[in-house]
Motif scaffolding. Structure first.
Motif, PDB file in Angstrom:
ATOM      1  N   ALA A  49      -1.085 -52.729 -53.431  1.00  0.00           N
ATOM      2  CA  ALA A  49      -2.497 -52.371 -53.625  1.00  0.00           C
ATOM      3  C   ALA A  49      -2.650 -50.891 -53.963  1.00  0.00           C
ATOM      4  CB  ALA A  49      -3.292 -52.714 -52.366  1.00  0.00           C
ATOM      5  N   GLY A  50      -1.789 -50.057 -53.391  1.00  0.00           N
ATOM      6  CA  GLY A  50      -1.887 -48.615 -53.631  1.00  0.00           C
ATOM      7  C   GLY A  50      -1.542 -48.200 -55.049  1.00  0.00           C
ATOM      8  N   ILE A  51      -0.573 -48.881 -55.661  1.00  0.00           N
ATOM      9  CA  ILE A  51      -0.193 -48.499 -57.027  1.00  0.00           C
ATOM     10  C   ILE A  51      -1.009 -49.234 -58.089  1.00  0.00           C
ATOM     11  CG2 ILE A  51       2.154 -47.852 -56.376  1.00  0.00           C
ATOM     12  CD1 ILE A  51       3.053 -50.516 -57.777  1.00  0.00           C
ATOM     13  N   LEU A  67       0.663 -60.003 -66.747  1.00  0.00           N
ATOM     14  CA  LEU A  67       1.878 -60.794 -66.860  1.00  0.00           C
ATOM     15  C   LEU A  67       2.444 -61.205 -65.501  1.00  0.00           C
ATOM     16  CD1 LEU A  67       3.874 -61.903 -68.988  1.00  0.00           C
ATOM     17  CD2 LEU A  67       5.132 -59.760 -68.778  1.00  0.00           C
ATOM     18  N   PHE A  68       2.485 -60.256 -64.548  1.00  0.00           N
ATOM     19  CA  PHE A  68       3.135 -60.502 -63.257  1.00  0.00           C
ATOM     20  C   PHE A  68       2.172 -60.579 -62.080  1.00  0.00           C
ATOM     21  CE2 PHE A  68       6.250 -57.820 -65.680  1.00  0.00           C
ATOM     22  CZ  PHE A  68       7.158 -58.828 -65.946  1.00  0.00           C
ATOM     23  N   GLY A  69       0.919 -60.166 -62.278  1.00  0.00           N
ATOM     24  CA  GLY A  69      -0.012 -60.030 -61.164  1.00  0.00           C
ATOM     25  C   GLY A  69       0.283 -58.730 -60.417  1.00  0.00           C
ATOM     26  N   ILE A  70      -0.578 -58.353 -59.511  1.00  0.00           N
ATOM     27  CA  ILE A  70      -0.397 -57.099 -58.774  1.00  0.00           C
ATOM     28  C   ILE A  70       0.837 -57.148 -57.874  1.00  0.00           C
ATOM     29  CG2 ILE A  70      -1.422 -55.562 -57.029  1.00  0.00           C
ATOM     30  CD1 ILE A  70      -4.141 -56.110 -58.368  1.00  0.00           C
ATOM     31  N   PRO A  71       1.025 -58.199 -57.050  1.00  0.00           N
ATOM     32  CA  PRO A  71       2.227 -58.222 -56.210  1.00  0.00           C
ATOM     33  C   PRO A  71       3.513 -58.316 -57.035  1.00  0.00           C
ATOM     34  CG  PRO A  71       0.622 -59.834 -55.429  1.00  0.00           C
ATOM     35  CD  PRO A  71       0.132 -59.322 -56.749  1.00  0.00           C
ATOM     36  N   GLY A  72       3.481 -59.099 -58.112  1.00  0.00           N
ATOM     37  CA  GLY A  72       4.670 -59.249 -58.956  1.00  0.00           C
ATOM     38  C   GLY A  72       5.048 -57.946 -59.646  1.00  0.00           C
ATOM     39  N   THR A  73       4.047 -57.193 -60.076  1.00  0.00           N
ATOM     40  CA  THR A  73       4.308 -55.891 -60.692  1.00  0.00           C
ATOM     41  C   THR A  73       4.962 -54.964 -59.688  1.00  0.00           C
ATOM     42  OG1 THR A  73       2.481 -56.112 -62.257  1.00  0.00           O
ATOM     43  CG2 THR A  73       3.207 -53.876 -61.760  1.00  0.00           C
TER      44      THR A  73
END
Length: 167
Positions: A49-51, A67-73
């Motif tokens: 969430a921070g990045i 492409l990856f979503g926030i957690p996937g990124t």
């Protein structure tokens, strides 16, 4: 006294562990520690969430969220950072591998420095001076300038060490 294989080996040991080279090793391991630590943090929800605001506002890497979503990124970046840290840590054993880590670190910091220009809130509101940057994200990102310089130095120093080791 004639130089023997033992005296040459002793000279190499002495040259390798002089104060400047000990400092180089400390800088290399400090950067490796940063990459390993931050890399493992990328697997936490709060770091993802921070990045997210930094990544989503970047024209270079903002598409990663789609492409990856926030957690996937965050996890992808975590793997990249852990690998970078491990490659940097190999410097005393294999300078060529460490030079790859130096290149990966350089790429990472080149990208994060662009966030200074794409992330809202970098310039401190209420000041007419563009040098008045906020603590976060402005000053947080500004420190990456020195980390970029260290990464470039490690890249070229490790490449030089690798070419010397070949001869």
């Amino acid at each position: 006294m004639a130089r023997t294989e033992t005296t040459v080996r002793d000279e190499r040991f002495y040259d390798r562990y002089t104060t400047p080279s000990a400092g180089a090793l400390l800088v290399t391991y400090a950067l490796a520690l940063i990459f390993l630590w931050f890399g493992f943090l990328k697997f936490t929800q709060y770091e993802a969430a921070g990045i997210a605001p930094l990544v989503m506002n970047s024209p270079l890497v903002g598409w990663w969220h789609g492409l990856f979503g926030i957690p996937g990124t965050a996890r992808m970046l975590g793997v990249y950072e852990i690998l970078t840290g491990l490659l940097l840590a190999a410097r005393p054993f294999n300078a060529r591998i460490a030079s790859i880590g130096g290149a990966m670190a350089t790429i990472c910091f080149l990208i994060t420095i662009t966030f200074m220009f794409t992330t809202p809130g970098v310039v401190q509101p209420g000041f007419d001076n563009p040098l008045a940057i906020s603590a976060f994200p402005g000053q947080f990102l500004l420190k990456d300038v020195v980390l970029l310089a260290v990464s470039i130095w490690i890249l070229f120093a490790a490449r030089s060490e690798a070419s010397i080791a070949k001869t």
